[in-house]
Design a protein around this motif. Sequence first.
Motif, short mmCIF file in Angstrom:
data_model
loop_
_atom_site.label_atom_id
_atom_site.label_comp_id
_atom_site.label_asym_id
_atom_site.label_seq_id
_atom_site.Cartn_x
_atom_site.Cartn_y
_atom_site.Cartn_z
N ILE A 173 0.84 -1.21 0.00
CA ILE A 173 0.00 0.00 0.00
C ILE A 173 0.88 1.26 0.00
O ILE A 173 0.74 2.11 -0.89
CB ILE A 173 -1.01 -0.02 1.17
N ARG A 192 1.37 4.06 -3.03
CA ARG A 192 1.12 5.48 -2.77
C ARG A 192 2.40 6.31 -2.90
O ARG A 192 2.34 7.54 -2.95
CB ARG A 192 0.56 5.68 -1.36
N HIS A 247 -6.97 -3.59 -3.50
CA HIS A 247 -6.10 -2.60 -2.84
C HIS A 247 -6.91 -1.69 -1.92
O HIS A 247 -6.46 -1.34 -0.83
CB HIS A 247 -5.34 -1.78 -3.88
N ARG A 248 -8.10 -1.32 -2.39
CA ARG A 248 -8.96 -0.46 -1.57
C ARG A 248 -9.28 -1.18 -0.25
O ARG A 248 -9.24 -0.60 0.82
CB ARG A 248 -10.26 -0.18 -2.35
N GLU A 256 -6.15 -1.38 2.00
CA GLU A 256 -5.77 -0.05 2.48
C GLU A 256 -6.59 0.38 3.69
O GLU A 256 -6.12 1.16 4.52
CB GLU A 256 -5.95 0.98 1.35
#
Length: 319
Positions: free
Chosen positions: A44, A48, A302-303, A306
Amino acid sequence: MKAVVYTQYGPPEVLQLVDVEKPTPRDDQVLIRVHATTVAATEIPMRRGKGLDFRIVIGLRRPRERYRVLGMELAGEIESLGKEVTRFKKGDQVYGFTGFGLGGYAEYCRMPEKGSLAIKPANVTYEEAAAVVDGATTALFFLNKGRIRSGQEVLINGASGSIGAYAVQLAKYFGADVTGVCGTANLELVRSLGADGVIDYTVEDFTESGRTYDIIFDTVGKSSLSRCKGSLKKGGRYLLTVGWGSYLVMLWTSLVGDKKLIAGMSIKKTDELVFLRELIEAGHLRPVIDRHFRLEEIVEAHRYVEAGHKKGNVVITVG
Ligand SMILES: NC(=O)c1ccc[n+]([C@@H]2O[C@H](COP(=O)([O-])OP(=O)(O)OC[C@H]3O[C@@H](n4cnc5c(N)ncnc54)[C@H](OP(=O)(O)O)[C@@H]3O)[C@@H](O)[C@H]2O)c1
Protein backbone atom coordinates in the motif's frame (compact mmCIF):
# COMPACT_ATOMS: atom_id res chain seq x y z
CA MET A 1 0.78 -11.56 -21.06
CA LYS A 2 -1.57 -9.69 -18.73
CA ALA A 3 -0.04 -7.70 -15.88
CA VAL A 4 -1.11 -4.98 -13.48
CA VAL A 5 1.15 -1.99 -14.03
CA TYR A 6 1.43 1.38 -12.27
CA THR A 7 3.39 4.25 -13.75
CA GLN A 8 2.64 6.88 -11.09
CA TYR A 9 2.12 6.87 -7.33
CA GLY A 10 -1.41 7.38 -6.06
CA PRO A 11 -4.76 5.80 -5.14
CA PRO A 12 -5.74 2.23 -6.12
CA GLU A 13 -6.91 3.48 -9.54
CA VAL A 14 -3.26 3.96 -10.66
CA LEU A 15 -3.15 0.17 -11.02
CA GLN A 16 -4.03 -0.84 -14.58
CA LEU A 17 -4.41 -4.25 -16.17
CA VAL A 18 -2.54 -4.15 -19.48
CA ASP A 19 -0.71 -6.40 -21.97
CA VAL A 20 3.05 -6.49 -21.52
CA GLU A 21 5.84 -8.59 -22.96
CA LYS A 22 6.22 -12.04 -21.40
CA PRO A 23 9.58 -12.19 -19.57
CA THR A 24 12.35 -14.62 -20.52
CA PRO A 25 14.36 -16.19 -17.68
CA ARG A 26 18.06 -15.40 -17.53
CA ASP A 27 20.56 -18.27 -17.10
CA ASP A 28 20.15 -18.38 -13.28
CA GLN A 29 16.40 -17.71 -13.25
CA VAL A 30 13.14 -19.63 -13.44
CA LEU A 31 9.99 -18.43 -15.18
CA ILE A 32 6.89 -19.01 -13.05
CA ARG A 33 3.36 -19.25 -14.42
CA VAL A 34 1.70 -17.32 -11.58
CA HIS A 35 -1.54 -18.84 -10.28
CA ALA A 36 -1.96 -16.69 -7.17
CA THR A 37 -0.50 -13.58 -5.59
CA THR A 38 -1.64 -11.32 -2.73
CA VAL A 39 -2.07 -7.71 -1.74
CA ALA A 40 0.39 -7.39 1.15
CA ALA A 41 0.14 -4.49 3.62
CA THR A 42 3.59 -3.29 2.52
CA GLU A 43 2.38 -2.77 -1.05
CA ILE A 44 0.00 0.00 0.00
CA PRO A 45 2.70 2.58 0.87
CA MET A 46 4.66 1.36 -2.17
CA ARG A 47 1.73 2.14 -4.45
CA ARG A 48 1.12 5.48 -2.77
CA GLY A 49 4.83 6.38 -2.85
CA LYS A 50 4.55 7.06 0.86
CA GLY A 51 7.85 7.27 2.70
CA LEU A 52 11.30 8.31 1.51
CA ASP A 53 12.58 4.77 2.09
CA PHE A 54 10.23 3.31 -0.54
CA ARG A 55 10.83 6.22 -2.95
CA ILE A 56 14.61 5.79 -2.75
CA VAL A 57 14.26 2.15 -3.79
CA ILE A 58 11.31 2.30 -6.20
CA GLY A 59 11.75 5.75 -7.72
CA LEU A 60 11.78 9.31 -6.39
CA ARG A 61 9.12 10.88 -8.64
CA ARG A 62 7.49 7.80 -10.12
CA PRO A 63 8.09 4.03 -10.01
CA ARG A 64 11.08 3.03 -12.11
CA GLU A 65 10.38 0.75 -15.09
CA ARG A 66 11.55 -2.43 -13.29
CA TYR A 67 9.30 -1.81 -10.24
CA ARG A 68 6.06 -1.12 -12.10
CA VAL A 69 4.47 -4.50 -11.46
CA LEU A 70 3.78 -4.98 -7.74
CA GLY A 71 3.28 -8.41 -6.12
CA MET A 72 5.72 -9.68 -3.49
CA GLU A 73 4.13 -13.07 -2.77
CA LEU A 74 3.27 -15.68 -5.35
CA ALA A 75 2.53 -19.32 -5.98
CA GLY A 76 2.62 -21.01 -9.35
CA GLU A 77 4.24 -23.52 -11.64
CA ILE A 78 7.71 -23.46 -13.17
CA GLU A 79 7.20 -22.89 -16.90
CA SER A 80 10.82 -22.71 -18.06
CA LEU A 81 14.36 -22.51 -16.73
CA GLY A 82 17.63 -20.72 -17.40
CA LYS A 83 20.45 -23.08 -18.41
CA GLU A 84 22.28 -22.83 -15.05
CA VAL A 85 19.25 -23.72 -12.92
CA THR A 86 19.58 -26.94 -10.91
CA ARG A 87 17.22 -26.55 -7.89
CA PHE A 88 13.99 -26.71 -9.89
CA LYS A 89 12.55 -28.44 -12.93
CA LYS A 90 9.75 -27.61 -15.36
CA GLY A 91 6.34 -28.27 -13.81
CA ASP A 92 7.43 -27.83 -10.17
CA GLN A 93 4.74 -26.21 -8.04
CA VAL A 94 6.41 -23.45 -6.07
CA TYR A 95 5.71 -20.59 -3.69
CA GLY A 96 7.97 -17.63 -3.13
CA PHE A 97 8.74 -14.09 -2.11
CA THR A 98 9.88 -11.69 -4.82
CA GLY A 99 10.60 -8.88 -2.29
CA PHE A 100 11.73 -5.72 -4.01
CA GLY A 101 12.02 -7.76 -7.21
CA LEU A 102 8.18 -7.54 -7.23
CA GLY A 103 6.35 -8.77 -10.36
CA GLY A 104 3.69 -11.07 -8.87
CA TYR A 105 0.69 -9.16 -10.33
CA ALA A 106 1.23 -10.82 -13.70
CA GLU A 107 0.62 -14.07 -15.54
CA TYR A 108 4.37 -14.80 -15.55
CA CYS A 109 7.15 -13.77 -13.21
CA ARG A 110 10.84 -14.62 -13.29
CA MET A 111 12.85 -15.19 -10.15
CA PRO A 112 16.45 -16.21 -9.44
CA GLU A 113 16.54 -19.90 -8.52
CA LYS A 114 18.49 -18.84 -5.42
CA GLY A 115 15.78 -16.34 -4.46
CA SER A 116 13.19 -16.93 -1.73
CA LEU A 117 11.54 -19.79 -3.57
CA ALA A 118 10.61 -23.35 -2.56
CA ILE A 119 8.33 -26.22 -3.52
CA LYS A 120 4.86 -25.36 -2.20
CA PRO A 121 3.10 -27.51 0.42
CA ALA A 122 1.35 -30.36 -1.41
CA ASN A 123 -1.85 -30.19 0.65
CA VAL A 124 -2.84 -26.57 -0.06
CA THR A 125 -4.03 -24.67 -3.13
CA TYR A 126 -1.92 -22.06 -4.93
CA GLU A 127 -4.06 -19.37 -3.27
CA GLU A 128 -3.42 -20.79 0.20
CA ALA A 129 0.30 -21.17 -0.50
CA ALA A 130 0.65 -17.54 -1.66
CA ALA A 131 -1.18 -16.42 1.49
CA VAL A 132 1.48 -17.97 3.72
CA VAL A 133 4.63 -16.54 2.15
CA ASP A 134 5.40 -13.16 3.74
CA GLY A 135 3.25 -13.24 6.88
CA ALA A 136 4.41 -16.63 8.12
CA THR A 137 8.08 -16.21 7.20
CA THR A 138 8.15 -12.81 8.89
CA ALA A 139 6.45 -14.19 12.01
CA LEU A 140 8.99 -17.03 12.10
CA PHE A 141 11.91 -14.63 11.56
CA PHE A 142 10.87 -12.46 14.52
CA LEU A 143 9.97 -15.32 16.89
CA ASN A 144 13.37 -16.89 16.19
CA LYS A 145 15.10 -13.55 16.83
CA GLY A 146 13.13 -13.28 20.07
CA ARG A 147 14.43 -16.78 20.98
CA ILE A 148 10.99 -18.14 21.70
CA ARG A 149 10.96 -21.22 23.94
CA SER A 150 8.40 -23.67 25.21
CA GLY A 151 6.60 -22.51 28.35
CA GLN A 152 7.11 -18.80 27.71
CA GLU A 153 4.25 -16.31 27.92
CA VAL A 154 3.90 -14.48 24.61
CA LEU A 155 1.59 -11.64 23.60
CA ILE A 156 0.88 -11.01 19.90
CA ASN A 157 -0.48 -7.53 19.12
CA GLY A 158 -2.31 -7.40 15.78
CA ALA A 159 -3.09 -11.12 16.06
CA SER A 160 -5.71 -11.00 13.28
CA GLY A 161 -3.39 -9.54 10.61
CA SER A 162 -1.18 -11.50 8.25
CA ILE A 163 1.95 -11.66 10.42
CA GLY A 164 -0.15 -11.87 13.60
CA ALA A 165 -2.33 -14.81 12.52
CA TYR A 166 0.78 -16.86 11.75
CA ALA A 167 2.64 -15.60 14.84
CA VAL A 168 -0.17 -16.97 17.04
CA GLN A 169 0.00 -20.39 15.37
CA LEU A 170 3.82 -20.55 15.36
CA ALA A 171 4.14 -19.41 18.99
CA LYS A 172 1.69 -22.21 19.95
CA TYR A 173 3.70 -24.67 17.84
CA PHE A 174 6.84 -23.66 19.79
CA GLY A 175 5.00 -24.42 23.05
CA ALA A 176 4.29 -20.90 24.30
CA ASP A 177 1.24 -19.71 26.22
CA VAL A 178 -0.20 -17.20 23.73
CA THR A 179 -2.36 -14.13 24.22
CA GLY A 180 -3.67 -12.49 21.05
CA VAL A 181 -4.70 -8.84 20.89
CA CYS A 182 -7.26 -7.95 18.20
CA GLY A 183 -10.52 -6.11 17.58
CA THR A 184 -13.97 -7.38 18.64
CA ALA A 185 -14.85 -8.89 15.26
CA ASN A 186 -11.69 -11.02 15.24
CA LEU A 187 -11.74 -12.55 18.73
CA GLU A 188 -13.19 -15.85 17.50
CA LEU A 189 -10.71 -16.09 14.61
CA VAL A 190 -7.73 -15.58 16.93
CA ARG A 191 -9.09 -18.15 19.40
CA SER A 192 -9.53 -20.61 16.52
CA LEU A 193 -5.85 -20.16 15.61
CA GLY A 194 -4.95 -21.55 19.03
CA ALA A 195 -4.54 -18.49 21.26
CA ASP A 196 -4.92 -19.38 24.94
CA GLY A 197 -6.31 -15.94 25.67
CA VAL A 198 -7.59 -12.98 23.66
CA ILE A 199 -7.76 -9.28 24.47
CA ASP A 200 -10.07 -6.93 22.59
CA TYR A 201 -8.04 -3.77 22.06
CA THR A 202 -11.21 -1.71 21.71
CA VAL A 203 -12.19 -2.42 25.33
CA GLU A 204 -8.90 -3.18 27.12
CA ASP A 205 -5.35 -1.84 26.97
CA PHE A 206 -3.08 -4.86 27.50
CA THR A 207 -0.37 -2.63 28.99
CA GLU A 208 -2.69 -1.83 31.90
CA SER A 209 -3.73 -5.37 32.85
CA GLY A 210 -0.78 -5.94 35.19
CA ARG A 211 0.15 -9.22 33.44
CA THR A 212 3.72 -9.65 32.20
CA TYR A 213 5.13 -11.56 29.21
CA ASP A 214 8.47 -12.98 28.08
CA ILE A 215 7.83 -11.72 24.56
CA ILE A 216 5.55 -8.97 23.28
CA PHE A 217 5.40 -9.14 19.49
CA ASP A 218 3.78 -6.05 17.98
CA THR A 219 3.15 -7.12 14.40
CA VAL A 220 1.33 -3.91 13.40
CA GLY A 221 3.31 -1.19 15.20
CA LYS A 222 0.42 0.06 17.33
CA SER A 223 2.31 0.13 20.66
CA SER A 224 5.78 1.20 21.80
CA LEU A 225 8.53 -0.22 23.98
CA SER A 226 8.11 2.59 26.50
CA ARG A 227 4.40 1.72 26.92
CA CYS A 228 5.06 -2.03 27.02
CA LYS A 229 8.09 -2.08 29.36
CA GLY A 230 5.91 -2.64 32.44
CA SER A 231 4.27 -5.64 30.70
CA LEU A 232 7.61 -7.37 29.98
CA LYS A 233 9.18 -9.81 32.42
CA LYS A 234 12.83 -9.32 33.41
CA GLY A 235 14.93 -10.10 30.31
CA GLY A 236 11.80 -9.82 28.14
CA ARG A 237 11.88 -9.03 24.43
CA TYR A 238 9.74 -6.56 22.50
CA LEU A 239 9.60 -7.48 18.80
CA LEU A 240 8.56 -4.76 16.33
CA THR A 241 8.02 -5.14 12.57
CA VAL A 242 7.75 -1.47 11.55
CA GLY A 243 9.54 1.91 11.70
CA TRP A 244 13.13 2.91 10.99
CA GLY A 245 13.32 4.57 14.43
CA SER A 246 13.05 1.12 15.98
CA TYR A 247 16.61 0.32 14.82
CA LEU A 248 17.98 3.16 16.97
CA VAL A 249 15.98 1.95 19.99
CA MET A 250 17.24 -1.59 19.29
CA LEU A 251 20.82 -0.31 19.38
CA TRP A 252 20.15 1.58 22.62
CA THR A 253 18.48 -1.38 24.39
CA SER A 254 21.31 -3.68 23.26
CA LEU A 255 23.61 -1.52 25.42
CA VAL A 256 21.33 -0.52 28.28
CA GLY A 257 18.79 -2.37 30.43
CA ASP A 258 17.57 -5.97 30.41
CA LYS A 259 14.47 -5.51 28.22
CA LYS A 260 15.42 -5.59 24.56
CA LEU A 261 13.71 -4.24 21.46
CA ILE A 262 14.23 -6.38 18.39
CA ALA A 263 13.59 -4.90 14.95
CA GLY A 264 14.58 -6.22 11.54
CA MET A 265 13.49 -7.11 8.08
CA SER A 266 12.91 -10.63 6.89
CA ILE A 267 14.34 -10.70 3.36
CA LYS A 268 15.91 -14.06 2.53
CA LYS A 269 13.18 -16.62 3.15
CA THR A 270 14.11 -19.90 1.45
CA ASP A 271 14.89 -21.89 4.62
CA GLU A 272 11.73 -20.54 6.26
CA LEU A 273 9.59 -21.55 3.26
CA VAL A 274 10.98 -25.09 3.42
CA PHE A 275 10.34 -25.26 7.18
CA LEU A 276 6.79 -23.89 6.77
CA ARG A 277 6.03 -26.43 4.04
CA GLU A 278 6.79 -29.22 6.53
CA LEU A 279 4.62 -27.56 9.18
CA ILE A 280 1.69 -27.11 6.81
CA GLU A 281 1.91 -30.65 5.43
CA ALA A 282 1.97 -31.97 9.02
CA GLY A 283 -1.14 -29.92 9.86
CA HIS A 284 0.59 -27.59 12.35
CA LEU A 285 -0.06 -24.35 10.44
CA ARG A 286 -3.02 -23.28 8.36
CA PRO A 287 -3.25 -20.49 5.79
CA VAL A 288 -5.51 -17.61 6.83
CA ILE A 289 -7.40 -15.96 3.99
CA ASP A 290 -9.89 -13.11 4.35
CA ARG A 291 -10.98 -12.45 0.76
CA HIS A 292 -10.27 -13.62 -2.78
CA PHE A 293 -10.16 -11.28 -5.79
CA ARG A 294 -9.31 -11.81 -9.46
CA LEU A 295 -6.43 -9.93 -11.10
CA GLU A 296 -9.06 -7.82 -12.90
CA GLU A 297 -10.33 -6.72 -9.46
CA ILE A 298 -6.97 -5.45 -8.20
CA VAL A 299 -8.22 -1.88 -7.58
CA GLU A 300 -10.97 -3.18 -5.29
CA ALA A 301 -8.49 -5.50 -3.54
CA HIS A 302 -6.10 -2.60 -2.84
CA ARG A 303 -8.96 -0.46 -1.57
CA TYR A 304 -9.93 -3.23 0.85
CA VAL A 305 -6.40 -3.79 2.17
CA GLU A 306 -5.77 -0.05 2.48
CA ALA A 307 -8.63 0.21 5.00
CA GLY A 308 -6.21 -1.59 7.40
CA HIS A 309 -8.57 -4.26 8.74
CA LYS A 310 -7.92 -7.36 6.68
CA LYS A 311 -8.00 -10.65 8.55
CA GLY A 312 -4.93 -12.62 7.59
CA ASN A 313 -4.46 -12.29 3.86
CA VAL A 314 -6.08 -11.00 0.69
CA VAL A 315 -5.43 -13.29 -2.24
CA ILE A 316 -5.48 -12.55 -5.97
CA THR A 317 -6.21 -15.40 -8.36
CA VAL A 318 -4.31 -14.96 -11.62
CA GLY A 319 -5.56 -16.45 -14.86
N1 LIG B 1 9.78 -6.20 9.17
C1 LIG B 1 9.40 -7.01 8.21
O1 LIG B 1 10.17 -7.85 7.72
C2 LIG B 1 7.99 -6.92 7.66
C3 LIG B 1 7.53 -7.89 6.76
C4 LIG B 1 6.22 -7.82 6.31
C5 LIG B 1 5.41 -6.78 6.73
N2 LIG B 1 5.89 -5.82 7.56
C6 LIG B 1 5.02 -4.72 8.06
O2 LIG B 1 4.31 -5.21 9.18
C7 LIG B 1 3.06 -4.53 9.30
C8 LIG B 1 1.95 -5.54 9.53
O3 LIG B 1 1.77 -6.33 8.38
P1 LIG B 1 0.53 -7.33 8.27
O4 LIG B 1 0.52 -7.83 6.87
O5 LIG B 1 0.51 -8.29 9.38
O6 LIG B 1 -0.68 -6.26 8.46
P2 LIG B 1 -2.22 -6.43 8.15
O7 LIG B 1 -2.55 -7.86 7.85
O8 LIG B 1 -2.63 -5.42 7.14
O9 LIG B 1 -2.85 -5.99 9.55
C9 LIG B 1 -4.23 -5.79 9.62
C10 LIG B 1 -4.70 -6.20 11.00
O10 LIG B 1 -4.23 -5.25 11.97
C11 LIG B 1 -5.19 -5.19 13.01
N3 LIG B 1 -5.12 -3.94 13.76
C12 LIG B 1 -5.35 -2.69 13.30
N4 LIG B 1 -5.22 -1.79 14.31
C13 LIG B 1 -4.90 -2.50 15.42
C14 LIG B 1 -4.62 -2.16 16.78
N5 LIG B 1 -4.65 -0.89 17.20
N6 LIG B 1 -4.32 -3.14 17.64
C15 LIG B 1 -4.27 -4.43 17.25
N7 LIG B 1 -4.53 -4.83 15.97
C16 LIG B 1 -4.84 -3.88 15.08
C17 LIG B 1 -6.51 -5.27 12.26
O11 LIG B 1 -7.51 -5.77 13.12
P3 LIG B 1 -8.87 -4.93 13.33
O12 LIG B 1 -9.62 -4.99 12.05
O13 LIG B 1 -9.57 -5.64 14.44
O14 LIG B 1 -8.47 -3.53 13.69
C18 LIG B 1 -6.20 -6.23 11.09
O15 LIG B 1 -6.65 -7.56 11.31
C19 LIG B 1 2.90 -3.71 8.03
O16 LIG B 1 3.19 -2.36 8.32
C20 LIG B 1 3.94 -4.29 7.08
O17 LIG B 1 4.42 -3.32 6.16
C21 LIG B 1 7.15 -5.89 8.07
